[in-house]
Design a protein around this motif. Structure first.
Motif, PDB file in Angstrom:
ATOM      1  N   ASP A 175       0.851  -1.185   0.000  1.00  0.00           N
ATOM      2  CA  ASP A 175       0.000   0.000   0.000  1.00  0.00           C
ATOM      3  C   ASP A 175       0.888   1.236   0.000  1.00  0.00           C
ATOM      4  O   ASP A 175       2.115   1.142  -0.074  1.00  0.00           O
ATOM      5  CB  ASP A 175      -0.962  -0.007   1.196  1.00  0.00           C
ATOM      6  N   LYS A 176       0.280   2.414   0.093  1.00  0.00           N
ATOM      7  CA  LYS A 176       1.070   3.637  -0.039  1.00  0.00           C
ATOM      8  C   LYS A 176       1.953   3.909   1.175  1.00  0.00           C
ATOM      9  O   LYS A 176       2.815   4.792   1.117  1.00  0.00           O
ATOM     10  CB  LYS A 176       0.168   4.834  -0.328  1.00  0.00           C
ATOM     11  N   ASP A 177       1.786   3.145   2.268  1.00  0.00           N
ATOM     12  CA  ASP A 177       2.716   3.250   3.396  1.00  0.00           C
ATOM     13  C   ASP A 177       4.151   2.930   2.976  1.00  0.00           C
ATOM     14  O   ASP A 177       5.104   3.359   3.623  1.00  0.00           O
ATOM     15  CB  ASP A 177       2.316   2.269   4.512  1.00  0.00           C
ATOM     16  N   TYR A 182       3.887   9.166   2.113  1.00  0.00           N
ATOM     17  CA  TYR A 182       2.488   8.793   1.936  1.00  0.00           C
ATOM     18  C   TYR A 182       2.046   7.883   3.088  1.00  0.00           C
ATOM     19  O   TYR A 182       2.745   6.949   3.456  1.00  0.00           O
ATOM     20  CB  TYR A 182       2.272   8.084   0.600  1.00  0.00           C
ATOM     21  N   GLU A 184      -1.083   5.506   4.751  1.00  0.00           N
ATOM     22  CA  GLU A 184      -2.321   4.778   4.489  1.00  0.00           C
ATOM     23  C   GLU A 184      -3.425   5.282   5.418  1.00  0.00           C
ATOM     24  O   GLU A 184      -3.203   5.594   6.578  1.00  0.00           O
ATOM     25  CB  GLU A 184      -2.095   3.277   4.705  1.00  0.00           C
ATOM     26  N   GLY A 185      -4.624   5.398   4.881  1.00  0.00           N
ATOM     27  CA  GLY A 185      -5.759   5.791   5.709  1.00  0.00           C
ATOM     28  C   GLY A 185      -6.062   7.276   5.674  1.00  0.00           C
ATOM     29  O   GLY A 185      -7.042   7.721   6.274  1.00  0.00           O
ATOM     30  N   ASN A 187      -5.910  10.971   3.047  1.00  0.00           N
ATOM     31  CA  ASN A 187      -5.577  11.634   1.792  1.00  0.00           C
ATOM     32  C   ASN A 187      -4.989  13.018   2.020  1.00  0.00           C
ATOM     33  O   ASN A 187      -4.645  13.709   1.061  1.00  0.00           O
ATOM     34  CB  ASN A 187      -6.815  11.755   0.901  1.00  0.00           C
TER      35      ASN A 187
END
Length: 200
Positions: A175-177, A182, A184-185, A187
């Protein structure tokens, strides 16, 4: 004859006090193997347009000090156009305090291991993967732009942003982690920087 000799000097003096462009480099981005440059052009006495370009070159994370290997390597680019509204009554654009709405697109590609770490023997403890991130964002910064000696530019800015991302990977766990800056969770994002350069 004296008037003809004074004319070039007057033109040069006027040009020295009428900077309409600035070319700048972000001085902190090299920490993450990124080169970020921006070009600002004066539109009026109170406004300017700036375009920013950045490139990330094999930024490594989660290295193993014993094997001298890295868990993740990230490369990519970003483009950030913005409009600057200058608020200072003492200085015409592009100098003084400003508010700048912006949009941003970023692409990052990454290779590594799913957990990003290595076991004691040097073998990867996670599965290798490839991933890419596309991010579209918008936001607003506030900042202060100084021009010293009619030639040197110093620009400090910061502000919030809202970013939508999409991840493509051969490993569903990515994920974007996994990508720097970036989380996660959420925007919501933050953009800031300090640039130094030349005004002309």
């Amino acid at each position: 004859m004296k008037k003809l000799l004074l004319l070039p000097a007057m033109l040069l003096t006027g040009a020295a006090h009428a900077q309409t462009n600035a070319l700048k480099v972000d001085i902190f981005q090299p920490v993450i193997n990124t080169l970020a440059v921006s070009f600002e052009h004066k539109l009026s006495e109170t406004s300017s347009f700036q375009i920013g370009l950045s490139g990330t070159f094999s930024y490594s994370e989660d290295g193993d000090s014993f094997t001298n290997e890295s868990g993740r390597k990230t490369s990519g680019f970003a483009i950030t156009p913005e409009y600057r509204l200058y608020l200072s009554e003492k200085h015409p654009a592009p100098e003084g305090f400003y508010v700048a709405p912006f949009v941003r697109y970023q692409y990052l590609s990454q290779t590594g291991f799913a957990d990003g770490y290595y076991s004691g023997g040097g073998a990867p403890s996670g599965q290798p993967y490839e991933a890419s991130l596309n991010a579209f964002g918008l936001g607003v910064t506030v900042g202060r732009h100084w021009i010293f000696k009619q030639r040197f530019s110093l620009d400090i800015f910061a502000g919030p942003a809202y970013t939508v991302t999409s991840i493509s990977s051969d490993n569903a766990a990515i994920d974007k982690d996994y990508f720097v800056s970036y989380f996660e969770g959420t925007n919501y994002d933050f953009r800031g920087g300090v640039t130094f350069g030349l005004a002309f």
